[in-house]
Design a protein around this motif. Structure first.
Motif, PDB file in Angstrom:
ATOM      1  N   ASP A  50      -5.492   5.211   7.569  1.00  0.00           N
ATOM      2  CA  ASP A  50      -4.562   5.138   6.538  1.00  0.00           C
ATOM      3  C   ASP A  50      -3.197   5.446   6.990  1.00  0.00           C
ATOM      4  O   ASP A  50      -3.209   6.324   8.010  1.00  0.00           O
ATOM      5  CB  ASP A  50      -5.151   6.134   5.103  1.00  0.00           C
ATOM      6  N   ALA A  99      -9.236  -0.098   4.063  1.00  0.00           N
ATOM      7  CA  ALA A  99      -9.389   0.691   2.754  1.00  0.00           C
ATOM      8  C   ALA A  99     -10.692   0.320   2.159  1.00  0.00           C
ATOM      9  O   ALA A  99     -10.964  -1.151   1.942  1.00  0.00           O
ATOM     10  CB  ALA A  99      -8.413   0.291   1.888  1.00  0.00           C
ATOM     11  N   ASP A 111      -8.876   3.051  -3.684  1.00  0.00           N
ATOM     12  CA  ASP A 111      -7.978   2.577  -2.985  1.00  0.00           C
ATOM     13  C   ASP A 111      -7.038   1.696  -3.637  1.00  0.00           C
ATOM     14  O   ASP A 111      -5.827   1.488  -3.292  1.00  0.00           O
ATOM     15  CB  ASP A 111      -8.248   1.986  -1.571  1.00  0.00           C
ATOM     16  N   ASP A 125       1.026  -1.100  -0.182  1.00  0.00           N
ATOM     17  CA  ASP A 125      -0.199   0.067  -0.052  1.00  0.00           C
ATOM     18  C   ASP A 125       1.061   1.352  -0.145  1.00  0.00           C
ATOM     19  O   ASP A 125       2.037   1.240  -0.563  1.00  0.00           O
ATOM     20  CB  ASP A 125      -0.969   0.012   1.167  1.00  0.00           C
TER      21      ASP A 125
END
Length: 516
Positions: A415, A324, A329, A265
C-alpha cells in the motif's frame, strides 16, 4: 455460392448438441496442421493490407443497451451435451465490434469453419430484430470450464475486439485485459490496433486440463500467428507463442501488452469526490529485471499523458498487479475490485535489450482503461523479417497457491499513501511492506533495528525516513517527506536493506504537481 446460400445446405456437417438445442453448423472444412496459421500469416504479410467488410448498418447502429438485449444461449454452446471438459460460446457483432471474425473448430487435422446463425442467440422480448446476410459473422468467443467442486461450467476466458483477450481464476472477477500486440502506444501520431481476424479452437479430449486457441493477426503494419495454450484453475495460465511478420519497419512494438484501469487510491484521493476509498483494476507495475531487482512502480492517474521506460536486458518478468485485496479497500459491493486478477508475464527465452514501458493516460471515469504496460524491444523489427516471442501469462491474485514467479527473499509493497503533512509545507509518503521474515526484527528507538532505509529523488529534497512496525499488517511502514519546490515532476525511490542486501522491493513513483 454466397455464404447465405451455403448455410442452407450444411446440416450434414452439424455438431452434436444437447436435445432441444440449436446445433452450431459448419460452413466449410479445410486441412489444419502445426504450421497452418504460421504460413497464413507469412503469406498475408506479403500482400497489401485490406480491411475486412463491416456488418450491415443496423448492427453497427445498435446502442449499448440494445446490444446487451441479445446474447448467446449457452445451451447451444459448441460441445454442449458432451462429456468434454470445455464448452465454447460465441458473440454476435455490432456496436463496438464492426468487423466479424472467422472461428474454426479443429478436430483430427481438419478445421471446420462455424457458420453464423442468429438462432444460436436469445434475448429480451424487446430485443431488436435485425436482418442477417452474407457479411455476418461472430465478434469473438468465450470459453467455459467446470471448476473443481462446481456442478456447472463457468467462463474463464474471452477473446473479443481487436486483439484483446482476458481471463480469470476460479475465484476472480474480470478486470484488466491483454492484447496480442501493441503498436505505437502513446505516440503523437496515434496508435495502431492489430486485429485477430480468425480463430481456430482445438477440440479437447475428455479429461484434458487445457485447451488450445490459434489466432491469425492482421493490420496495416504487421501480421502474426499466435498460439494460446490455456489452463483454467485457481489461477488461469496461458502459454503464448507469437510469430510476427512486419509489413513495414516496426520501431515501436509492444510485446505482451497489458491494459488496465487506475482512477484513484490513497495517492491521489483528493481529486475525486466519491464515497469509495479507491477505484482501480491494478495498483502497480511489478518488474523482475534481468539484474535480479524487484521493482514496484505505484500507478498514477496524471492530468497529462506520461510515459515511463524501465531499461532492461533479458527481463525475468513483469505485470500489472492488484494488491488491494480487502472489500474495505474499495467499499464497493458491486464492482468487486478486490477480486480482480493480477497478470504476470514470464518471458520464455532471452528477449534481449529493451524497456518495460508504462503508459499512464489521464482519466476521470472508471469505465476507461487508462494504463498500458508492455515490453518494447530495443531493435527495430524489419519489414519482411520474422520474429518469435514466447511467454507465460498467469492471471492470479499473486498470493494464492499459484503465485507468479518472483523473488521470495524480499518484502512486497502492499500500500502507498501520499498527502500533505501537518504543516502543509511538505508532502508525506507512507509505504506499507507486507509481513516478511526479513522484517521480523525488534524496534529500537522507534526504528526497526538493523534495517537501512534508502530514500532518494533527483528533483526534490527528501527526509531520511522512519521505519516502524505496522500492527495491522504485521509488516513495516516507511514514512518520509519531500519538498518538490518548483519541480512539476518528482521521481521517487525507496527501499529497505541490511548489510547492502535488499530486504524489500524497490518502490518507485512519479509524483506530479497536478496529482494533488
Amino acid at each position: 455460392m454466397t455464404r447465405r446460400g451455403f448455410l442452407a445446405g450444411v446440416s450434414l456437417l452439424a455438431m452434436t448438441a444437447a436435445a432441444g438445442a440449436v446445433t452450431p453448423r459448419y460452413l466449410e472444412s479445410t486441412s489444419f496442421g502445426p504450421d497452418t496459421v504460421h504460413d497464413l500469416a507469412r503469406d498475408l504479410a506479403a500482400q497489401e493490407f485490406t480491411a475486412r467488410a463491416k456488418v450491415p448498418e443496423p448492427w453497427l447502429n445498435l446502442t449499448y443497451d440494445e446490444y446487451r438485449k441479445i446474447w448467446f444461449d449457452v445451451d447451444n454452446a459448441v460441445w454442449s451435451g458432451t462429456d468434454l471438459p470445455f464448452q465454447m460460446d460465441l458473440f454476435h457483432p455490432g456496436l463496438y465490434f464492426p468487423r466479424p471474425v472467422e472461428i474454426d473448430v479443429v478436430e483430427d487435422g481438419q478445421a471446420h469453419r462455424l457458420a453464423f446463425d442468429i438462432d444460436l442467440f436469445t434475448g429480451t422480448d424487446d430485443a431488436p430484430k435485425l436482418a442477417v446476410d452474407e457479411t455476418m459473422g461472430y465478434s469473438g468467443l468465450r470459453l467455459r470450464h467446470q471448476f473443481e467442486g462446481e456442478t456447472k461450467q463457468r467462463e474463464f476466458a474471452v477473446f473479443q475486439g481487436a486483439s484483446y483477450f482476458r481471463a480469470i481464476g476460479a475465484a476472480q472477477a474480470y478486470g484488466l485485459s491483454a492484447r496480442g500486440l501493441a503498436l505505437r502506444t502513446g505516440d503523437p501520431d496515434g496508435e495502431e490496433f492489430p486485429e485477430f481476424i480468425r480463430y481456430w479452437v482445438v477440440r479437447p479430449a475428455p479429461g484434458d486440463p487445457d485447451i488450445t486457441v490459434h489466432a491469425l493477426m492482421d493490420s496495416p503494419s504487421v501480421t502474426g500467428a499466435f498460439r494460446f495454450q490455456i489452463t483454467p484453475g485457481l489461477a488461469a495460465e496461458m502459454r503464448v507463442d507469437a510469430t510476427l511478420f512486419p509489413r513495414v519497419d516496426l520501431d515501436h512494438v509492444g510485446i505482451a501488452p497489458l491494459t488496465s484501469m487506475f482512477l484513484y487510491d490513497q495517492t491521489n484521493r483528493p481529486r475525486f469526490d466519491d464515497f469509495r476509498p479507491a477505484i482501480h483494476d491494478s495498483d502497480g507495475l511489478l518488474i523482475w529485471n534481468g539484474a535480479g531487482e524487484m521493482l514496484w512502480r505505484q500507478l498514477a492517474n496524471p492530468t497529462e499523458l506520461q510515459v515511463s521506460s524501465f531499461v532492461d536486458e533479458g527481463p525475468r518478468g513483469f505485470g500489472l498487479m492488484q494488491r488491494a485485496r480487502r472489500l474495505s479497500d474499495f467499499a464497493d459491493l458491486e464492482a468487486h475490485y478486490q477480486d480482480r486478477p493480477s497478470l504476470w508475464i514470464e518471458p520464455e527465452g532471452d528477449w534481449g535489450p529493451g524497456v518495460v514501458r508504462l503508459v499512464e493516460i489521464p482519466s476521470d471515469k472508471e469505465i476507461y482503461d487508462n494504463i498500458v504496460a508492455y515490453w518494447r524491444p530495443h531493435a527495430v523489427l524489419a519489414a519482411g523479417s520474422e520474429h518469435r516471442f514466447a511467454y507465460r501469462m498467469i492471471w492470479t491474485d499473486e498470493v494464492s497457491s499459484v503465485p507468479p514467479p518472483r523473488r521470495q527473499d524480499v518484502a512486497r509493497v502492499i500500500d502507498t499513501h501520499i498527502g500533505q503533512n501537518f504543516d502543509r509545507d511538505r508532502t508525506i509518503v507512507a509505504i506499507d511492506f507486507a509481513a516478511h521474515p526479513a522484517l521480523d526484527v525488534p524496534e529500537l528507538e522507534g526504528q526497526l533495528d538493523g534495517i537501512a532505509v534508502y530514500v532518494a529523488s533527483g528533483q526534490a529534497e527528501t527526509s531520511a525516513g522512519i521505519l516502524q512496525r505496522n500492527p495491522e499488517t504485521g509488516g513495516a511502514r516507511l514514512a518520509f517527506t519531500f519538498d518538490p519546490g518548483d519541480s512539476r515532476t518528482v521521481e521517487l525511490r525507496a527501499q529497505l536493506f541490511r548489510d547492502g542486501a535488499a530486504l524489500s522491493e524497490a518502490w518507485l513513483y512519479r509524483w506530479t504537481s497536478h496529482d494533488a
